[in-house]
Write an enzyme that holds these catalytic residues in place. Structure first.
Site, PDB file in Angstrom:
ATOM      1  N   ASP A  17       0.933  -1.447   0.175  1.00  0.00           N
ATOM      2  CA  ASP A  17       0.059  -0.348   0.304  1.00  0.00           C
ATOM      3  C   ASP A  17       0.687   1.413   0.070  1.00  0.00           C
ATOM      4  O   ASP A  17       2.038   1.116   0.562  1.00  0.00           O
ATOM      5  CB  ASP A  17      -0.453  -0.172   1.008  1.00  0.00           C
ATOM      6  CG  ASP A  17      -2.228   0.736   0.944  1.00  0.00           C
ATOM      7  OD1 ASP A  17      -2.115   1.567   0.039  1.00  0.00           O
ATOM      8  OD2 ASP A  17      -2.564   1.201   2.155  1.00  0.00           O
ATOM      9  N   ASP A  72      -3.628  -1.444   5.413  1.00  0.00           N
ATOM     10  CA  ASP A  72      -3.999  -0.770   6.572  1.00  0.00           C
ATOM     11  C   ASP A  72      -5.429  -1.006   6.802  1.00  0.00           C
ATOM     12  O   ASP A  72      -6.221  -0.837   7.697  1.00  0.00           O
ATOM     13  CB  ASP A  72      -2.796   0.610   7.119  1.00  0.00           C
ATOM     14  CG  ASP A  72      -3.855   1.464   6.073  1.00  0.00           C
ATOM     15  OD1 ASP A  72      -4.045   0.894   4.795  1.00  0.00           O
ATOM     16  OD2 ASP A  72      -3.098   2.393   6.134  1.00  0.00           O
ATOM     17  N   ASP A  76      -8.032  -3.748   2.646  1.00  0.00           N
ATOM     18  CA  ASP A  76      -6.936  -4.940   2.389  1.00  0.00           C
ATOM     19  C   ASP A  76      -7.192  -6.292   2.694  1.00  0.00           C
ATOM     20  O   ASP A  76      -6.781  -7.212   2.489  1.00  0.00           O
ATOM     21  CB  ASP A  76      -5.824  -4.058   2.790  1.00  0.00           C
ATOM     22  CG  ASP A  76      -5.490  -2.613   2.622  1.00  0.00           C
ATOM     23  OD1 ASP A  76      -5.776  -2.726   0.964  1.00  0.00           O
ATOM     24  OD2 ASP A  76      -5.229  -1.465   3.381  1.00  0.00           O
TER      25      ASP A  76
END
Length: 903
Positions: A331, A644, A648
């Site tokens: 990410d 996070d 996800d």
């Protein structure tokens, strides 16, 4: 669909949604309607996943070849009457089963964390009465009232909004709060761009609004993510696959060897019962009882080392999996970046400034980068700069505060960045507000594109002060002049200002402009009346800066042959800017950076090719993240995924290694992950990969050391059966060798430090067997040395006057001494033993001392002599034992020198 509600509410007008759901946009549902709707649609809680019974879940833990080998070992030792050994092996089996059950419980905990995400209380209108209800009792059609700080309890179509901004990062990956309004959107608008919709689990940061509940429970976007998570079966780790394959092959080899020994003995006329006992003894010798313990200890040491480097491991096998990783999908926000918006540049109409310091802390200053311009560490020297800082910080509804030594934000991160930079410029916000109290505001809206705040003007008894911040285009449109550094008004030079802004925006920075105006009387605060005649004071350029260590970590991963890819829900331009800053491969070349819309129409083969080639994927939905991970795995990659947010979680479960952010991550992401980073830093992933590679190296070292012992013991017995000779080593003595050396010697290899060049090697082929041909040749060589040495010393002792017991004692000690010498060679599979510092692994020295003491006790203590059928040896016998051990060690050293790397 369960509740029969269609989901394209963003493409309908607000009054159409109201009619569709038979709702009321002003008074809310009638109170007597609620019970019927609750009965029809159920509670607003995510459904629990179907759970298997404890017996079935326990049974699944036994479905593993490694467990089969352990059970076989337990049966064999039970037949031999070695009840203590049987108990130890069964204890290992039970531990494995318990660990497996714990992992299943943790997987269910991830889904439970997701269910609790929307648990809150909400303010609704029912029958025209304002009331607060638990979110689980909301029903479709309810009119929900929301304001700053509220958690959105369900999926809601807005009917009214005033300056409403929502943090959707946990759901979409969008790093900035999103402006919301009631506008109708096209049917194909992706979730991240539906500004007329609020989604359960997100957070209102500023403004207020109201909307109709259009989906609850499993029909929400969170429900869709839950279904994705429930459908994902975590991929088995490479270590699990390798151990399963290794255990199966080992089992077949041991059974074949034992059967061969039995057949040969019977054919030679030996009694079947005696041959069965000998075959069982052979199997006991060949089974590496210490392997499960070595695997667990080595992984546990890796876990401890990773924890020291800020990576908390939740599943032991993934420690080694990290060492096999070929692709890291990360990410952007909080991993590559600080996750703290920071103003890095300021432009006034006549000067430009650079800002030092990152994050929400006060460290840093404002200074002109060129000696031609005045060096201004504070705003006092430039009136335009001062008013730019004042407008950004005072026309603002957010706050920055310190708690437990950390700086935190309440409200919008962009506004927080403007507060922080004002402090770096020496502006005292609280003093300004106390002298110029706020009298009203016009909140930011998507149509307005600015926020305005009205204040009493301390410089005038009757006048007012207007401060504005917003998009550059809109603020320039409302301005008729710009402010000079001396505070005077000058003709507006919009073109020069826009060019400066375009240059910064091209670097991925977000631009917010500021303006001010003194009003002659009390302000007329009217949301429908546009402002005009403002004095443009400048603009601030900000972004979420890359972490200082990220570029170096990316470079280290690339040197190690690991591809690094960014998968984010943020905008493509922002993603590319950060990717370039941290050094991802050629993100500006065609097809290296793709948006979610580019991926959605791709077939599986085309998507797999894009996933392999591209380095940046932006505006990616949870479903697309899952498809990308799956595509990479189908191409043979071992994938580590960081994240996070709630969005996800499915990909974290699908990846071979799921890595969650410990500081900024949601509980859903943490529960779905295998590893949690306590510092949210990409550099920690690189450190964890290094530790994972070391874990695998140490496991290979242990296997390379232990298998010759087990193979040698089996071959010694097989040779005795073939020759019809007396056994040189008894079954009880074999058990002594296996149990003591595995603990005192072999396990000490788990403490070996990392070898030089560990991160300069390419990743291991995920399909490569745990035992390569070169490694098997090394094992075979040492096995032959053990068998040859054992038979030589046994025959020498028996033909030179020693008793049978003494000859067997010499054979046992020779076996252990060869293992002890060979242990030092196994400390490195590539380097000479003489190039390794002796005390770099002090546990190995401790183990050698313990084993030597054990052998002395076995040889000279009468009680041990009675139990293990041993006898004291002369010093001449010890010289012969040590001579053979030294010779074997020299042969291995020559093999290592000529054949080199066998990893």
């Amino acid at each position: 669909m369960k509740n029969g509600i269609q989901t394209a509410h963003h493409s309908l007008r607000a009054h159409e949604v109201v009619l569709l759901l038979e709702a009321d946009a002003f008074r809310g549902l009638k109170v007597d309607e609620i019970a019927g709707r609750r009965q029809a649609y159920g509670l607003n809680v995510l459904p629990r996943s179907a759970r298997s019974g404890i017996l079935r879940a326990t049974g699944r833990q036994f479905n593993n070849p490694l467990v089969y080998v352990l059970i076989a070992a337990a049966i064999v030792t039970l037949v031999l009457g070695e009840f203590v050994d049987t108990s130890v092996i069964l204890g290992v089996v039970i531990v494995n089963v318990v660990i497996g059950l714990i992992q299943e419980v943790r997987a269910e905990a991830a889904l439970e964390a997701l269910r609790s995400l929307v648990a809150t209380r909400s303010v609704v209108l029912r029958g025209g009465q304002r009331m607060e209800v638990a979110s689980e009792y909301l029903v479709p059609g309810d009119l929900v009232l929301l304001e700053a700080g509220d958690k959105v309890p369900a999926d809601i179509r807005l009917v009214r909004a005033s300056g409403l901004r929502v943090d959707e990062s946990a759901l979409t990956g969008e790093s900035e709060a999103v402006s919301k309004d009631e506008v109708v959107l096209p049917l194909t608008t992706p979730v991240a761009d539906r500004r007329n919709m609020l989604y359960g689990g997100t957070l209102v940061t500023t403004g207020n609004g109201s909307g109709i509940v259009v989906a609850i429970a499993g029909e929400t976007e969170l429900g869709a993510i839950q279904r994705l998570m429930g459908a994902v079966t975590p991929a088995p780790t490479p270590l699990t696959n390798k151990l399963a394959s290794f255990s199966m092959r080992l089992t077949v080899a041991i059974l074949a060897l034992a059967a061969l020994a039995f057949i040969i003995g019977v054919v030679r006329g030996q009694h079947p019962a005696g041959m069965f006992t000998a075959a069982v003894a052979l199997a006991v010798g060949a089974i590496p009882e210490g392997l499960p313990a070595a695997v667990s200890v080595t992984l546990a040491i890796g876990v401890r080392r990773m924890a020291r480097r800020r990576a908390v491991v939740r599943r032991l096998p993934v420690v080694e999996t990290l060492g096999s990783t070929t692709v890291i999908c990360s990410d952007k926000t909080g991993t590559f970046t600080e996750n703290q918006m920071t103003v890095t540049a300021l432009r006034t109409p006549s000067c430009h400034y650079e800002v030092t310091g990152t994050g929400y802390g006060p460290a840093g200053a404002i200074a002109a980068p060129s000696p031609v311009q005045p060096a201004v560490p504070a705003a006092a020297g430039d009136a335009a700069l001062r008013w730019c800082l004042v407008a950004g910080a005072v026309c603002n509804d957010s706050a920055v505060f310190q708690e437990d030594g950390q700086w935190h934000v309440r409200g919008d991160p962009t506004e927080a960045a403007m507060i922080v930079v004002s402090g770096k410029g020496g502006v005292d916000i609280q003093r300004f507000i106390s002298c110029n109290p706020r009298q009203g505001t016009l909140p930011f809206t998507h149509e307005r594109q600015y926020m305005a705040s009205f204040h009493k003007d301390a410089a005038s008894e009757t006048g007012s002060l207007l401060l504005v911040k917003g998009s550059l285009e809109r603020v320039l449109e409302l301005s008729s002049s710009h402010m000079g550094s001396d505070g005077s008004s000058m003709p507006l030079d919009g073109r020069t200002i826009s060019q400066a802004a375009e240059e910064l925006a091209g670097r991925g920075l977000r631009i917010l402009a500021t303006a001010m105006k003194r009003l002659p009387g009390a302000p007329e605060i009217d949301a429908t009346t546009p402002l005009e005649g403002l004095v443009f004071t400048g603009f601030q350029a900000m972004y979420d800066p890359p972490r200082a260590a990220a570029a170096g970590a990316v470079r280290s991963c690339r040197d190690a042959g690991i591809a690094v890819k960014m998968i984010t829900g943020d905008h493509l331009g922002t993603a590319i800017a950060i990717a370039e800053a941290v050094g991802l491969d050629s993100v500006t070349t065609p097809k290296r950076a793709l948006a979610g819309t580019d991926l959605e129409g791709m077939g599986e083969e085309e998507l797999a090719a894009a996933a392999d080639k591209a380095s940046v994927f932006a505006r990616v939905s949870p479903e697309l993240k899952l498809r990308l991970i799956d595509a990479l795995q189908n191409k043979g990659h071992v994938v580590a995924m960081t994240g996070d947010g709630v969005n996800d979680a499915p990909a974290l479960r699908q990846a071979n290694v799921g890595i969650a952010m410990g500081r900024s991550g949601t509980e859903v992401a943490k529960e779905a992950s295998d590893i949690v980073l306590t510092d949210d830093n990409f550099a920690t992933i690189e450190a964890a990969v290094e530790e994972g590679r070391n874990v695998f190296d140490n496991l290979v070292k242990f296997i390379t050391w232990t298998l010759p012992t087990n193979m040698g013991e089996g071959l010694v017995i097989l040779v005795a059966i073939v020759l019809g000779s007396t056994l040189p080593i008894l079954p009880t003595q074999i058990l002594w060798i296996n149990m003591t050396t595995a603990v005192a010697l072999g396990l000490m290899l788990a403490f070996e430090p990392k070898e030089p060049g560990l991160m300069s090697r390419p990743p291991r082929d995920p399909g490569q067997s745990l035992l390569t041909w070169t490694l098997m040749l090394r094992i075979l060589l040492v096995s032959v040395l053990l068998v040859g040495g054992t038979w030589w010393i046994f025959e020498f002792e028996t033909t030179h006057g020693s008793t049978l017991v003494e000859a067997r004692t010499s054979a046992v000690n020779l076996f252990v001494m060869v293992e002890l010498f060979y242990l030092f060679s196994c400390r490195s599979l590539t380097r000479s033993v003489w190039k390794l510092p002796l005390f770099s692994n002090h546990w190995l020295v401790v183990g050698v001392v313990i084993q030597a003491a054990g052998q002395a006790a076995l040889t000279y203590l009468p009680s041990m002599n009675d139990v293990f059928h041993t006898a004291p040896l002369s010093w001449e016998a010890w010289l012969r034992i040590l001579g053979v051990a030294l010779l074997a060690s020299l042969v291995v050293a020559l093999d290592k020198h000529f054949r080199g790397n066998i990893i």
